[in-house]
Design a protein around this motif. Sequence first.
Motif, PDB file in Angstrom:
ATOM      1  N   GLU A   1      -0.490  -4.317  -7.058  1.00 48.51           N
ATOM      2  CA  GLU A   1       0.503  -4.170  -8.123  1.00 48.51           C
ATOM      3  C   GLU A   1       1.884  -3.871  -7.561  1.00 48.51           C
ATOM      4  OE1 GLU A   1      -2.771  -2.584 -11.370  1.00 48.51           O
ATOM      5  OE2 GLU A   1      -1.270  -1.206 -10.589  1.00 48.51           O
ATOM      6  N   ASN A   2       1.925  -3.067  -6.506  1.00 48.40           N
ATOM      7  CA  ASN A   2       3.223  -2.697  -5.950  1.00 48.40           C
ATOM      8  C   ASN A   2       3.752  -3.739  -4.989  1.00 48.40           C
ATOM      9  OD1 ASN A   2       4.047   0.198  -6.883  1.00 48.40           O
ATOM     10  ND2 ASN A   2       1.825   0.185  -6.660  1.00 48.40           N
ATOM     11  N   GLN A   3       2.829  -4.520  -4.415  1.00 49.79           N
ATOM     12  CA  GLN A   3       3.228  -5.590  -3.522  1.00 49.79           C
ATOM     13  C   GLN A   3       3.941  -6.702  -4.281  1.00 49.79           C
ATOM     14  OE1 GLN A   3       0.622  -8.864  -2.812  1.00 49.79           O
ATOM     15  NE2 GLN A   3       0.115  -7.887  -0.875  1.00 49.79           N
ATOM     16  N   ALA A   4       3.495  -6.957  -5.521  1.00 46.94           N
ATOM     17  CA  ALA A   4       4.072  -8.069  -6.284  1.00 46.94           C
ATOM     18  C   ALA A   4       5.588  -7.928  -6.408  1.00 46.94           C
ATOM     19  CB  ALA A   4       3.416  -8.155  -7.664  1.00 46.94           C
ATOM     20  N   ALA A   5       6.052  -6.701  -6.667  1.00 48.27           N
ATOM     21  CA  ALA A   5       7.501  -6.498  -6.811  1.00 48.27           C
ATOM     22  C   ALA A   5       8.226  -6.747  -5.491  1.00 48.27           C
ATOM     23  CB  ALA A   5       7.782  -5.081  -7.305  1.00 48.27           C
TER      24      ALA A   5
ATOM     25  N   HIS B   1      -7.289   6.944  -4.365  1.00 49.92           N
ATOM     26  CA  HIS B   1      -6.218   5.946  -4.494  1.00 49.92           C
ATOM     27  C   HIS B   1      -6.866   4.562  -4.518  1.00 49.92           C
ATOM     28  CE1 HIS B   1      -2.025   4.727  -4.345  1.00 49.92           C
ATOM     29  NE2 HIS B   1      -2.343   3.827  -3.441  1.00 49.92           N
ATOM     30  N   LEU B   2      -6.662   3.840  -5.619  1.00 49.54           N
ATOM     31  CA  LEU B   2      -7.375   2.581  -5.864  1.00 49.54           C
ATOM     32  C   LEU B   2      -6.767   1.393  -5.117  1.00 49.54           C
ATOM     33  CD1 LEU B   2      -7.691   2.942  -9.757  1.00 49.54           C
ATOM     34  CD2 LEU B   2      -9.384   3.605  -8.020  1.00 49.54           C
ATOM     35  N   GLY B   3      -7.610   0.396  -4.845  1.00 48.87           N
ATOM     36  CA  GLY B   3      -7.150  -0.807  -4.156  1.00 48.87           C
ATOM     37  C   GLY B   3      -6.087  -1.571  -4.921  1.00 48.87           C
TER      38      GLY B   3
ATOM     39  N   PHE C   1       0.837  -1.205   0.000  1.00 50.73           N
ATOM     40  CA  PHE C   1       0.000   0.000   0.000  1.00 50.73           C
ATOM     41  C   PHE C   1       0.871   1.254   0.000  1.00 50.73           C
ATOM     42  CE2 PHE C   1      -2.276   3.369   2.285  1.00 50.73           C
ATOM     43  CZ  PHE C   1      -3.404   3.487   1.486  1.00 50.73           C
ATOM     44  N   VAL C   2       1.883   1.259   0.878  1.00 46.58           N
ATOM     45  CA  VAL C   2       2.776   2.417   0.967  1.00 46.58           C
ATOM     46  C   VAL C   2       3.524   2.604  -0.352  1.00 46.58           C
ATOM     47  CG1 VAL C   2       4.836   3.349   2.096  1.00 46.58           C
ATOM     48  CG2 VAL C   2       3.026   2.287   3.470  1.00 46.58           C
ATOM     49  N   ALA C   3       4.038   1.501  -0.906  1.00 43.39           N
ATOM     50  CA  ALA C   3       4.755   1.591  -2.185  1.00 43.39           C
ATOM     51  C   ALA C   3       3.827   2.098  -3.279  1.00 43.39           C
ATOM     52  CB  ALA C   3       5.327   0.225  -2.562  1.00 43.39           C
ATOM     53  N   GLY C   4       2.543   1.735  -3.197  1.00 45.53           N
ATOM     54  CA  GLY C   4       1.560   2.206  -4.167  1.00 45.53           C
ATOM     55  C   GLY C   4       1.377   3.717  -4.094  1.00 45.53           C
ATOM     56  N   LEU C   5       1.319   4.256  -2.873  1.00 44.02           N
ATOM     57  CA  LEU C   5       1.225   5.712  -2.709  1.00 44.02           C
ATOM     58  C   LEU C   5       2.443   6.394  -3.328  1.00 44.02           C
ATOM     59  CD1 LEU C   5       0.019   6.043   1.022  1.00 44.02           C
ATOM     60  CD2 LEU C   5      -1.335   6.552  -1.029  1.00 44.02           C
ATOM     61  N   HIS C   6       3.620   5.836  -2.997  1.00 42.23           N
ATOM     62  CA  HIS C   6       4.851   6.446  -3.498  1.00 42.23           C
ATOM     63  C   HIS C   6       4.916   6.365  -5.019  1.00 42.23           C
ATOM     64  CE1 HIS C   6       6.884   5.816   0.704  1.00 42.23           C
ATOM     65  NE2 HIS C   6       5.841   6.616   0.741  1.00 42.23           N
TER      66      HIS C   6
END
Lengths: 281, 281
Positions: A255-259, A248-250, A118-123
């Motif tokens: 998507e960012n967690q996968a990496a 900010h979408l779920g 989630f945090v990586a998604g925001l960034h």
Amino acid sequence: MKPSNAPITGDTRLFAIVGDPIAQAKSPALFNQLFVDLGVNAVLVPLQIPSARLPVAIAGLKAFANLDGIVVTVPHKVAILEHLDLLGAHAQAVGAVNCMRRLADGRWEGEMYDGAGFVAGLHAQGLCSANWRVFLTGCGGAGKAVAHAMAGAGIAAIRLVDSQLHRQHELAEQLRAIHPRLHVSQGGVADAEHDLAINATPCGMAEGDPLPFAIDKLRPDAIVADLVMKPERTPLLAAAEARGHRIHLGRHLLENQAALVAAFFGAATSLQATPTHGEYP
Amino acid sequence: MKPSNAPITGDTRLFAIVGDPIAQAKSPALFNQLFVDLGVNAVLVPLQIPSARLPVAIAGLKAFANLDGIVVTVPHKVAILEHLDLLGAHAQAVGAVNCMRRLADGRWEGEMYDGAGFVAGLHAQGLCSANWRVFLTGCGGAGKAVAHAMAGAGIAAIRLVDSQLHRQHELAEQLRAIHPRLHVSQGGVADAEHDLAINATPCGMAEGDPLPFAIDKLRPDAIVADLVMKPERTPLLAAAEARGHRIHLGRHLLENQAALVAAFFGAATSLQATPTHGEYP
């Protein structure tokens, strides 16, 4: 983006995602694209495993000598704990995991990257969460993961709301113990003090759900986030957008967690970067 | 042929090949290409399973609700029998299986297509084996499978040779019992009576191996076949080719078996032909 995966050969390393149901899972497409991009000869496959069969299924997976890691999703994120030999820091804090890997000595380590995702998604959206004041409703597994990760990422304050008060209290105490400089408050509403308001309840998945919290007291520059992935534009996000809020979408979490999870898997000795198409020029 | 496989999504049906070692397995590439050609959203992955872990691994595989079938290779073709609920006719005759599928009622059925794959390979090369007189050395699992399949395909006679006489006797008796019109003889050499001479021993896999049988008495129009797949051109096949014989490679068995096994899997209710790329136009 059209997902693809490398040709599977006898020496392809194997990863799996376990859940029930599993047909909706986006991880196979995300991870297999990542493996292609990273140039590793590996594949992640979906496994539908009913809760009653989890112990025998996990024992089986551990017996596959060329399987290096497992993504864990609903409903197994907590039940899987008894099949792990050690836990990473996030998993310990949250009491759940979303992935596990085989270590060089044969033990299995679990970790939780939902919050970090989630945090990586925001960034990734160009947002800097340092010193933010956050409103979070929903103190179950997802909410806990996000709260701990945001605390670790340097937010200044968090307000927790959960209709199950014991969960709200428990998370507040945990956060205070681990992050003594974080200002933690409980109850109340999303208002002008908040830079970000997050829904971490399932509210919004079912048609006709009410909004998980009122947004009429938020500042116009506050961001509204929803962890619900389907529908992508929940009623909360639609209402926030209508009022001019950035949303900010779920799916950004996933998507960012996968990496992050792929990197966790990549730390396992067996997943070496090799030319994927070496045999088939 | 460059192998490929369809994008893997959450609703992709799963198949596996179990063996140890597994890195050399050609089935993943063969089957995944077949699945693409057939337009089914399915994938076959390699699983390296040491013999000691076979029971727990198979129990695990059976617990995966979206896994429909398993290809079984060395060293598990006989050991797997105790994990099956019923056997097809070929598997019963040979006493081993090379594949298993989940039936609609949840039971697992095993079948043996090694022999049928060999026969289909001959036919794919334009050869008609009806009324042939065959010389076969090696009465282990592979030899048994090929002998039964060739008998079923209508050869007239077979001569069996094995240094372990009890295996030779046992296969001869089995063949006589199941195929009363087949002429079965034992011992002796490959000579002018034979249309086809087959090596079903491992002889030829290791460098410096002697020829598994002498070919100097064969008619010039006799065909020489080797079940050894690596090296592709064994010393036996090289010698036969040098003498002007038509040769038949070990890989034809595997390549033609894959389609038969895929059909066996396809008969399972869960593997439906669906547009593979439906979601990603």
